[in-house]
Design a protein around this motif. Structure first.
Motif, PDB file in Angstrom:
ATOM      1  N   ASP A 171      -3.924 -21.486  46.464  1.00 49.49           N
ATOM      2  CA  ASP A 171      -4.389 -20.321  46.084  1.00 49.49           C
ATOM      3  C   ASP A 171      -5.344 -20.359  45.033  1.00 49.49           C
ATOM      4  O   ASP A 171      -5.224 -21.181  44.019  1.00 49.49           O
ATOM      5  N   CYS A 207      -5.613 -18.338  41.176  1.00 53.29           N
ATOM      6  CA  CYS A 207      -4.350 -17.898  41.579  1.00 53.29           C
ATOM      7  C   CYS A 207      -3.749 -16.831  40.611  1.00 53.29           C
ATOM      8  O   CYS A 207      -2.869 -16.212  40.731  1.00 53.29           O
ATOM      9  N   THR A 231       1.101 -16.133  45.667  1.00 50.59           N
ATOM     10  CA  THR A 231       1.681 -17.197  46.182  1.00 50.59           C
ATOM     11  C   THR A 231       3.176 -17.314  45.938  1.00 50.59           C
ATOM     12  O   THR A 231       4.003 -17.460  46.840  1.00 50.59           O
ATOM     13  N   GLY A 286      -1.701 -24.011  43.625  1.00 46.20           N
ATOM     14  CA  GLY A 286      -2.604 -22.771  42.993  1.00 46.20           C
ATOM     15  C   GLY A 286      -3.172 -23.286  41.645  1.00 46.20           C
ATOM     16  O   GLY A 286      -2.707 -23.987  41.140  1.00 46.20           O
TER      17      GLY A 286
END
Length: 267
Positions: free
Chosen positions: A90, A93, A99, A112
């Protein structure tokens, strides 16, 4: 196999108790929330990116499910383009909503990162099975070709870095606003509201293999939710004072949401 690399020397990082360390013994402590800061020492992540209040506001807004149609689409694409145990990244993120959403549905190895420590701290607090770290999108501390599927929603597009980290058979997904995205908000902010041009990012070395359009409509019923949405948009930084006054007088707001999810492979 670990895929995070040392931002100093580029060697793979491995975990030793509460520290990530490379073969050259560069080390990065794991914060109490569970994330690690992989920015260079002179850029701590404390004062860059969204502040604490904005991070909390974004988390609370997304947790109410207003952008769930986009999270559904991202998860569906991850299901199609990756398999159990594959690595998913991700990019930018934020506070980890997308996520966490995908991790509830899919058996993948999730990673992430974001430039904002405030965002990554909240992502790590979700306590999902994922590795979160603070890093710069222009120099992602991930080993070459180790990511099967990555997604990147409403952030700067760095085609060369994306191409470097994804596997030869991997994909990178990005989201851009559709024509009518947040038009109801713009009707309040601007005397002459405009539709989005749906301009796709420059993606040198990548080829688009699929486009998924996601549409919906949301109604916000509190000032806090309206302000949270506003802070998540670029309009927050360049709205005329008259538009700000009109928005401040709104106690409810209904607007379409529309996204285009573009899936790329290496050219």
């Amino acid at each position: 196999m670990e895929i995070m690399k040392c931002p100093v020397c580029g060697q793979v990082l491995t975990r030793e108790d509460r520290t990530w360390r490379c073969m050259s013994r560069h080390s990065f402590d794991i914060a109490k929330e569970g994330y690690v800061n992989l920015l260079s020492a002179h850029r701590s992540g404390d004062k860059i990116g969204d502040n604490k209040e904005m991070a909390l506001s974004r988390r609370d807004f997304l947790n109410k499910g207003y952008y769930a149609p986009l999270a559904d689409a991202v998860t569906a694409c991850l299901r199609r383009y990756s398999s159990g145990g594959d690595t998913v990244l991700d990019i930018c993120c934020g506070e980890g909503y997308y996520t966490a959403y995908a991790a509830q549905c899919l058996d993948r190895r999730f990673y992430g990162f974001d430039l904002s420590k405030n965002m990554v701290r909240l992502a790590a607090k979700r306590r999902i099975d994922a590795r979160f770290f603070v890093a710069n999108i222009a120099s992602i501390p991930i080993m070459d070709g180790t990511v099967k599927a990555a997604f990147h929603l409403f952030a700067p597009f760095h085609a060369a870095e994306f191409r470097r980290v994804i596997a030869d058979d991997g994909v990178i997904m990005t989201a851009i606003p559709g024509r009518d995205h947040l038009y109801g908000l713009k009707e309040v902010l601007y005397d002459q509201p405009y539709r989005n041009d749906e301009k796709e990012p420059s993606a040198e070395g990548l080829t688009a293999v699929e486009r998924v359009r996601v549409r919906g409509e949301i109604t916000l019923n509190t000032r806090e939710e309206i302000n949270a949405l506003f802070q998540m948009t670029p309009y927050y930084y360049h709205t005329p004072s008259d538009g700000m006054k009109r928005l401040e007088s709104c106690s409810t707001l209904t607007t379409p949401i529309e996204f285009i999810l573009i899936i790329y492979k290496k050219a």
